[in-house]
Design a protein around this motif. Sequence first.
Motif, PDB file in Angstrom:
ATOM      1  N   ILE A 285       0.832  -1.208   0.000  1.00 55.31           N
ATOM      2  CA  ILE A 285       0.000   0.000   0.000  1.00 55.31           C
ATOM      3  C   ILE A 285       0.863   1.254   0.000  1.00 55.31           C
ATOM      4  CG2 ILE A 285      -1.714   1.298   1.340  1.00 55.31           C
ATOM      5  CD1 ILE A 285      -2.777  -1.425   2.327  1.00 55.31           C
ATOM      6  N   GLY A 286       1.891   1.250   0.872  1.00 48.80           N
ATOM      7  CA  GLY A 286       2.761   2.413   0.937  1.00 48.80           C
ATOM      8  C   GLY A 286       3.526   2.634  -0.352  1.00 48.80           C
ATOM      9  N   GLY A 287       3.932   1.542  -1.012  1.00 52.86           N
ATOM     10  CA  GLY A 287       4.654   1.670  -2.284  1.00 52.86           C
ATOM     11  C   GLY A 287       3.824   2.352  -3.341  1.00 52.86           C
ATOM     12  N   PHE A 288       2.546   1.935  -3.460  1.00 50.66           N
ATOM     13  CA  PHE A 288       1.658   2.570  -4.436  1.00 50.66           C
ATOM     14  C   PHE A 288       1.439   4.052  -4.110  1.00 50.66           C
ATOM     15  CE2 PHE A 288       0.234  -1.801  -5.569  1.00 50.66           C
ATOM     16  CZ  PHE A 288       0.411  -1.706  -6.942  1.00 50.66           C
ATOM     17  N   ARG A 289       1.382   4.371  -2.814  1.00 51.01           N
ATOM     18  CA  ARG A 289       1.160   5.768  -2.424  1.00 51.01           C
ATOM     19  C   ARG A 289       2.407   6.610  -2.687  1.00 51.01           C
ATOM     20  NH1 ARG A 289      -0.960   7.038   3.028  1.00 51.01           N
ATOM     21  NH2 ARG A 289      -1.558   8.939   1.900  1.00 51.01           N
ATOM     22  N   VAL A 290       3.569   6.005  -2.562  1.00 59.94           N
ATOM     23  CA  VAL A 290       4.798   6.728  -2.926  1.00 59.94           C
ATOM     24  C   VAL A 290       4.816   7.014  -4.421  1.00 59.94           C
ATOM     25  CG1 VAL A 290       7.310   6.535  -3.136  1.00 59.94           C
ATOM     26  CG2 VAL A 290       6.176   5.898  -0.995  1.00 59.94           C
ATOM     27  N   LEU A 291       4.368   6.013  -5.209  1.00 60.16           N
ATOM     28  CA  LEU A 291       4.357   6.187  -6.666  1.00 60.16           C
ATOM     29  C   LEU A 291       3.401   7.280  -7.108  1.00 60.16           C
ATOM     30  CD1 LEU A 291       4.519   2.461  -7.847  1.00 60.16           C
ATOM     31  CD2 LEU A 291       6.352   4.165  -7.896  1.00 60.16           C
ATOM     32  N   ASP A 292       2.242   7.399  -6.403  1.00 66.82           N
ATOM     33  CA  ASP A 292       1.292   8.439  -6.825  1.00 66.82           C
ATOM     34  C   ASP A 292       1.557   9.779  -6.124  1.00 66.82           C
ATOM     35  OD1 ASP A 292       0.219   8.301  -4.253  1.00 66.82           O
ATOM     36  OD2 ASP A 292      -1.511   7.106  -4.865  1.00 66.82           O
TER      37      ASP A 292
END
Length: 600
Positions: A285-292
Amino acid sequence: MSIGVADEDHINLDAENRRRVRRRSLRLLKALAGPLKWRLIGTALLVLVSAGSRAALPLLVAWAIDTMLPRVVAGDYAALGFAGGAYIGTALLAGGFLGLYTYAAAAVSQAMLLDLRLRVFRHTQLLSLEFHETYTSGRVISRQTSDLETLRELLDQGMSQLVSGLAFILFTAISMFILDWQTALVVIGAAVPIAVIFRWYQVRSELVYRESRVISARVITTFVETMTGIRAVKAFRREQASDENYTDIAHQYRDNTLRTISLFGVLQPTLMLIGNLTVAAVLLIGGFRVLDGSLEIGALVGLLLTAKRVFQPVEAIAMFYNSFQAATAALEKVSGLLEEVPTVVEPERPRQLTHAAGRVEFSDAVFGYGSGPVVMDRFSLTIEAGQTVAVVGQTGAGKSTLAKLIARFYDLSEGTLTLDGVDLRELSQRDLRRAVVMVTQEAFLFSGSVAENIALGKPNATREEVILAARAVGVHEFIESLPEGYDTDVNKRGGRVSAGQRQLISFARAFLADPSVLILDEATSSLDIPSERAVQAALARLLGERTAVIIAHRLSTVEIADRVLVVHDGKIVEDGSPAELVAAGGRFAALHAAWQDSLT
């Protein structure tokens, strides 16, 4: 509804009694912790500072990456030193306070254990003879050893893990919400399956651990009884039967231990699985939020560190819960022992009897052991001061019961028993023990010198008084022949004494105490003929002004008595001088004739 210690050895308690036992255990813990209140508060403060410092480390990492690192890249190298110094300082603070907390927690736990150990010893010693004759020595030893050791493990290590772990989880959760509340909810959600698995473990382990304390006590009891009675075991060739019995109990203990391990073997891996899945979810979840762009990289690193670290104390808490279940069962047993009350109690306002003459009187006495049948019913007897009375009769007639009542090891169910007109229940234990001394056939000697064992009857006695008492019973020459004389340790090589010699030493102990009433309960049964004659000669010299109650199978001991009581089924069926009873042709005459025949 109440239950005793013996009832608690039944593993399955109903809900009401389980609640009662838990309340009793909590009261004991509260009593132990009460005097240490301020030390506990100080220890809690150390925990909070240590846990807060450790939980702040991932925050510092996130801050260093997201805020300080860009400044370093821009050429502000002071930011690197500032961030590094803050991290090192916080780590030192966390480690220092953790060390202080560990020491403080250990000091508090040891103080509680010392208090509890002394309570168990003092309370067990104060309990009446009735308790000790029904509660096996092995179970008492189990309370003082294995049960207290289990509690030590909990207080020394388990409580530290629990308190420190809970504080760390709390501060870590706060730090996660500071970093990113949305990702923090993922970790908080893991609490649901953790609660489910803990509840599963609690339900199944509670019964297993209660069973563990019962079986542990049986292991100790069986071992102690076998070793204590090893002479009988060997005399009757019972080694194989004893081995089979102990093996069966040892196997039960092993099986119970395996069940406890298997339960924990499910709990711990499940917690690890939940923890790893949670870390993976945070990373995803955190990885996707870093990407966006909705979450900074430093915050993600901090969240991963906190998510991984938050499950470390959870596993420690699981270890604590394992110890807690065992300790709870142990505490139930210890608190149950401490709840036992003496059946022979000290009077609130004792009457003084400094110098007793020695007149003993039973009036309408009724007595039975515990809830058992009455063994003495409407029993009356007067023994005048200075009179030597022999009590004879078949085994189980009530002779030893009579002696135990005069010594106030038990109290009458009904009626009165007086010494010089004062009810024994109104006398202080100090006055009673000074006035009445009982010598039994066991002739127990404590570790220490011969002189110390004799002086037990008068702790402030001089060496001259000890020697005079030994001379009086004819044991002085034997003691002098020991390697170190009166200073010989009775339990070391060279200080071993025979059963008859032990009995003579116990006689010297009783004579040194100089009681008004001396009770000899089968006290000459271990003596050979020469020793018995020496004791009889001493009795003839020393009992002239003292009331004596002599209970014996050997009728040779009866010869020095002024009066003989023949007891049958808890009643006195004959009473008179030895010559009068022989002439009367009753039970004593038959016993006397059988004894005479045995000498020919």
